[in-house]
Design a protein around this motif. Structure first.
Motif, PDB file in Angstrom:
ATOM      1  N   ILE A 291       0.850  -1.193   0.000  1.00 24.96           N
ATOM      2  CA  ILE A 291       0.000   0.000   0.000  1.00 24.96           C
ATOM      3  C   ILE A 291       0.886   1.244   0.000  1.00 24.96           C
ATOM      4  CG2 ILE A 291      -0.212   0.192   2.525  1.00 24.96           C
ATOM      5  CD1 ILE A 291      -3.165   1.075   2.015  1.00 24.96           C
ATOM      6  N   SER A 292       0.435   2.275  -0.728  1.00 20.51           N
ATOM      7  CA  SER A 292       1.096   3.580  -0.703  1.00 20.51           C
ATOM      8  C   SER A 292       0.067   4.616  -0.286  1.00 20.51           C
ATOM      9  CB  SER A 292       1.681   3.920  -2.075  1.00 20.51           C
ATOM     10  OG  SER A 292       0.661   4.236  -3.011  1.00 20.51           O
ATOM     11  N   TYR A 293       0.540   5.718   0.291  1.00 20.31           N
ATOM     12  CA  TYR A 293      -0.367   6.697   0.883  1.00 20.31           C
ATOM     13  C   TYR A 293       0.401   7.969   1.228  1.00 20.31           C
ATOM     14  CZ  TYR A 293       1.781   4.444   4.946  1.00 20.31           C
ATOM     15  OH  TYR A 293       2.689   3.904   5.818  1.00 20.31           O
ATOM     16  N   GLU A 294      -0.301   8.903   1.824  1.00 21.21           N
ATOM     17  CA  GLU A 294       0.318  10.109   2.371  1.00 21.21           C
ATOM     18  C   GLU A 294       0.255  10.034   3.897  1.00 21.21           C
ATOM     19  OE1 GLU A 294       1.757  12.373   0.555  1.00 21.21           O
ATOM     20  OE2 GLU A 294       0.653  12.750  -1.294  1.00 21.21           O
ATOM     21  N   ASN A 295       1.179  10.728   4.556  1.00 19.00           N
ATOM     22  CA  ASN A 295       1.120  10.904   5.999  1.00 19.00           C
ATOM     23  C   ASN A 295       1.513  12.351   6.315  1.00 19.00           C
ATOM     24  OD1 ASN A 295       3.912  11.012   5.772  1.00 19.00           O
ATOM     25  ND2 ASN A 295       4.292   9.091   6.843  1.00 19.00           N
ATOM     26  N   PRO A 296       1.482  12.780   7.561  1.00 21.31           N
ATOM     27  CA  PRO A 296       1.815  14.176   7.850  1.00 21.31           C
ATOM     28  C   PRO A 296       3.183  14.600   7.309  1.00 21.31           C
ATOM     29  CG  PRO A 296       0.709  13.224   9.739  1.00 21.31           C
ATOM     30  CD  PRO A 296       0.937  12.094   8.763  1.00 21.31           C
ATOM     31  N   ARG A 297       4.164  13.708   7.337  1.00 24.08           N
ATOM     32  CA  ARG A 297       5.499  14.048   6.831  1.00 24.08           C
ATOM     33  C   ARG A 297       5.463  14.346   5.337  1.00 24.08           C
ATOM     34  NH1 ARG A 297      10.726   9.911   6.740  1.00 24.08           N
ATOM     35  NH2 ARG A 297      12.226  11.363   5.775  1.00 24.08           N
ATOM     36  N   SER A 298       4.819  13.470   4.550  1.00 22.94           N
ATOM     37  CA  SER A 298       4.788  13.676   3.094  1.00 22.94           C
ATOM     38  C   SER A 298       3.926  14.879   2.725  1.00 22.94           C
ATOM     39  CB  SER A 298       4.275  12.416   2.390  1.00 22.94           C
ATOM     40  OG  SER A 298       2.923  12.152   2.702  1.00 22.94           O
ATOM     41  N   LEU A 299       2.852  15.119   3.489  1.00 28.28           N
ATOM     42  CA  LEU A 299       2.012  16.282   3.206  1.00 28.28           C
ATOM     43  C   LEU A 299       2.746  17.578   3.499  1.00 28.28           C
ATOM     44  CD1 LEU A 299      -1.480  15.105   4.507  1.00 28.28           C
ATOM     45  CD2 LEU A 299      -0.733  15.355   2.130  1.00 28.28           C
ATOM     46  N   LYS A 300       3.583  17.593   4.524  1.00 26.56           N
ATOM     47  CA  LYS A 300       4.388  18.793   4.774  1.00 26.56           C
ATOM     48  C   LYS A 300       5.310  19.085   3.598  1.00 26.56           C
ATOM     49  CE  LYS A 300       7.728  20.968   7.865  1.00 26.56           C
ATOM     50  NZ  LYS A 300       8.056  21.878   6.769  1.00 26.56           N
ATOM     51  N   ILE A 301       5.902  18.040   3.059  1.00 25.26           N
ATOM     52  CA  ILE A 301       6.797  18.220   1.913  1.00 25.26           C
ATOM     53  C   ILE A 301       6.018  18.746   0.707  1.00 25.26           C
ATOM     54  CG2 ILE A 301       8.222  16.976   0.241  1.00 25.26           C
ATOM     55  CD1 ILE A 301       9.013  15.128   2.651  1.00 25.26           C
ATOM     56  N   LYS A 302       4.847  18.208   0.457  1.00 28.38           N
ATOM     57  CA  LYS A 302       4.038  18.700  -0.669  1.00 28.38           C
ATOM     58  C   LYS A 302       3.574  20.134  -0.432  1.00 28.38           C
ATOM     59  CE  LYS A 302       2.447  14.553  -3.035  1.00 28.38           C
ATOM     60  NZ  LYS A 302       3.228  13.490  -2.366  1.00 28.38           N
ATOM     61  N   CYS A 303       3.255  20.479   0.808  1.00 31.80           N
ATOM     62  CA  CYS A 303       2.873  21.863   1.092  1.00 31.80           C
ATOM     63  C   CYS A 303       4.059  22.812   0.922  1.00 31.80           C
ATOM     64  CB  CYS A 303       2.291  21.975   2.499  1.00 31.80           C
ATOM     65  SG  CYS A 303       0.648  21.244   2.674  1.00 31.80           S
ATOM     66  N   ASP A 304       5.241  22.370   1.315  1.00 31.55           N
ATOM     67  CA  ASP A 304       6.438  23.169   1.047  1.00 31.55           C
ATOM     68  C   ASP A 304       6.624  23.369  -0.456  1.00 31.55           C
ATOM     69  OD1 ASP A 304       7.071  23.477   3.696  1.00 31.55           O
ATOM     70  OD2 ASP A 304       8.597  21.900   3.744  1.00 31.55           O
ATOM     71  N   TYR A 305       6.339  22.332  -1.227  1.00 36.13           N
ATOM     72  CA  TYR A 305       6.438  22.396  -2.686  1.00 36.13           C
ATOM     73  C   TYR A 305       5.424  23.399  -3.240  1.00 36.13           C
ATOM     74  CZ  TYR A 305       6.692  20.512  -7.483  1.00 36.13           C
ATOM     75  OH  TYR A 305       6.846  20.346  -8.844  1.00 36.13           O
ATOM     76  N   ILE A 306       4.216  23.390  -2.694  1.00 37.20           N
ATOM     77  CA  ILE A 306       3.186  24.356  -3.096  1.00 37.20           C
ATOM     78  C   ILE A 306       3.677  25.774  -2.889  1.00 37.20           C
ATOM     79  CG2 ILE A 306       0.955  25.312  -2.360  1.00 37.20           C
ATOM     80  CD1 ILE A 306       0.046  22.374  -1.917  1.00 37.20           C
ATOM     81  N   LYS A 307       4.293  26.020  -1.739  1.00 37.28           N
ATOM     82  CA  LYS A 307       4.769  27.374  -1.419  1.00 37.28           C
ATOM     83  C   LYS A 307       6.007  27.744  -2.232  1.00 37.28           C
ATOM     84  CE  LYS A 307       4.574  26.356   3.034  1.00 37.28           C
ATOM     85  NZ  LYS A 307       4.640  26.492   4.512  1.00 37.28           N
ATOM     86  N   GLU A 308       6.878  26.791  -2.424  1.00 38.41           N
ATOM     87  CA  GLU A 308       8.098  27.050  -3.201  1.00 38.41           C
ATOM     88  C   GLU A 308       7.780  27.456  -4.638  1.00 38.41           C
ATOM     89  OE1 GLU A 308      11.432  24.484  -5.539  1.00 38.41           O
ATOM     90  OE2 GLU A 308      10.279  23.511  -3.953  1.00 38.41           O
ATOM     91  N   LYS A 309       6.840  26.724  -5.258  1.00 37.24           N
ATOM     92  CA  LYS A 309       6.542  26.956  -6.668  1.00 37.24           C
ATOM     93  C   LYS A 309       5.541  28.087  -6.891  1.00 37.24           C
ATOM     94  CE  LYS A 309       9.082  23.669  -8.442  1.00 37.24           C
ATOM     95  NZ  LYS A 309      10.254  23.988  -9.306  1.00 37.24           N
ATOM     96  N   GLY A 310       4.792  28.452  -5.858  1.00 38.94           N
ATOM     97  CA  GLY A 310       3.804  29.513  -6.031  1.00 38.94           C
ATOM     98  C   GLY A 310       2.472  29.028  -6.548  1.00 38.94           C
ATOM     99  N   PHE A 311       2.060  27.823  -6.120  1.00 37.34           N
ATOM    100  CA  PHE A 311       0.727  27.333  -6.449  1.00 37.34           C
ATOM    101  C   PHE A 311      -0.333  28.215  -5.797  1.00 37.34           C
ATOM    102  CE2 PHE A 311       3.215  23.538  -7.132  1.00 37.34           C
ATOM    103  CZ  PHE A 311       2.537  22.829  -8.115  1.00 37.34           C
ATOM    104  N   ARG A 312      -1.558  28.083  -6.268  1.00 34.97           N
ATOM    105  CA  ARG A 312      -2.671  28.782  -5.640  1.00 34.97           C
ATOM    106  C   ARG A 312      -2.971  28.194  -4.260  1.00 34.97           C
ATOM    107  NH1 ARG A 312      -6.218  32.008  -8.180  1.00 34.97           N
ATOM    108  NH2 ARG A 312      -7.743  32.951  -6.769  1.00 34.97           N
TER     109      ARG A 312
END
Length: 339
Positions: A291-312
């Motif tokens: 099984i693959s999934y997200e957890n708080p650690r991976s979501l933090k990384i994706k949120c950092d990516y959102i902020k780094e790239k300038g997503f909405r």
């Protein structure tokens, strides 16, 4: 013409690189507010705290049986969602309509392809937006199958924008390759596009939410999805990145679709971390990904990516899959809203 919003983006680009799962540096800056959108469905279940999201997209709408109006399911749940505005007046409640398998049999093709039916549908959308005090509409027809259907879908966006005006949200969900409609043309009428960056490996033994490509990734990754969308005319600021609150299992040890609340290693299993894809997964006693999934650690990384790239911003599917303590909901709110 879509409404014009002032939006500051990409302020944290200089803080860290894009080639690892590393966290941000310690330097503090003032960041813009990002969209933090929770999808909720008609099945009664938990809702996010009103102050931990900027919007709730209630997936409960579709063309009615005669394709000349809007049908909303489970109105009592809609009222419960609207009641959250009492706790957070800035919360936007948006009616989402469509869903997986929403094709010709669901009335989308017939309604959008007929000028008279489309006009009646749009009029009814406007009426119900005003009746319930909704903040906008989100469209999730998955997916138009022909160029004619694509053109008609864009015509629906155009007509809805004209009917609702500039002070209401009009958005649409797109597949992870940016499929479903002409993205650049759609942005003439939409505020943003919710990009469904999950199910990109379908299910185990592949990762379904890889940030970057690893040996375990499936047909697409978040970075590859973005490359596709940018090549079709989108900008990062047009995109709300999709986050999954569920895992994709092997249909043996875990269901093909498993809510995050039910994901934990069983006997002889082990949780591991993919340092390239930046997501967790579980293997059985033979080392096979189950099984693959997200957890708080991976979501933090994706949120950092959102902020780094300038997503909405980010959106997640769905609140009801989270733990009772809302571990994932809180992780996203903490990173995107500072809650």
């Amino acid at each position: 013409m879509k409404k014009i919003l002032l939006y500051a983006c990409g302020l944290s680009t200089l803080l860290y690189g894009t080639t690892s799962c590393g966290n941000k540096g310690s330097q503090e800056i003032t960041e813009p507010q990002y969209e933090c959108i929770a999808y909720a469905c008609t099945i009664d279940g938990s809702l996010p705290p009103a102050d931990m999201v900027t919007a709730i997209n209630y997936l409960a709408g579709e063309p009615n049986a005669t394709c000349d109006g809007l049908k909303i399911s489970n109105i009592p749940r809609l009222h419960r969602i609207l009641d959250l505005k009492k706790e957070n007046p800035d919360l936007k409640v948006i009616l989402s309509m469509g869903g997986a398998g929403a094709g010709s049999a669901n009335g989308w093709s017939e309604m959008t392809g007929n000028d008279s039916l489309r006009a009646l549908f749009v009029d009814d959308c406007k009426r119900q937006v005003e009746e319930y005090g909704l903040d906008g509409l989100d469209f999730d027809w998955e997916f138009p199958a022909t160029q004619e259907e694509v053109d008609n879908y864009i015509a629906l966006f155009r007509d809805v924008r004209k009917a609702l005006g500039s002070d209401k949200v009009v958005s649409a969900a797109a597949g992870f390759f940016g499929n479903g409609f002409d993205l650049k043309e759609a942005m003439e009428y939409l505020d943003y596009i919710c990009l469904m960056t999950y199910d990109m490996g379908w299910q185990a033994p592949y990762l379904h939410t890889s940030l970057r490509r690893s040996e375990r990734s499936g047909v697409c990754t978040v970075e590859e999805s973005l490359d596709s969308c940018l090549s079709k005319g989108l900008e990062y600021k047009d995109i709300v990145l999709g986050l999954a609150f569920y895992g994709r299992g092997d249909d043996k040890n875990f269901k093909g679709w498993t809510d995050y609340r039910y994901i934990a290693p069983g006997e002889g299993m082990e949780e591991r971390w993919d340092s390239v894809a930046c997501v967790p997964y579980i293997v059985d006693s033979l080392g096979t990904l189950v099984i693959s999934y997200e957890n708080p650690r991976s979501l933090k990384i994706k949120c950092d990516y959102i902020k780094e790239k300038g997503f909405r911003g980010g959106m997640y599917w769905r609140t009801e899959y989270d733990t009772d303590s809302l571990d994932l909901t809180r992780a996203v709110a903490r990173e995107l809203l500072g809650k």
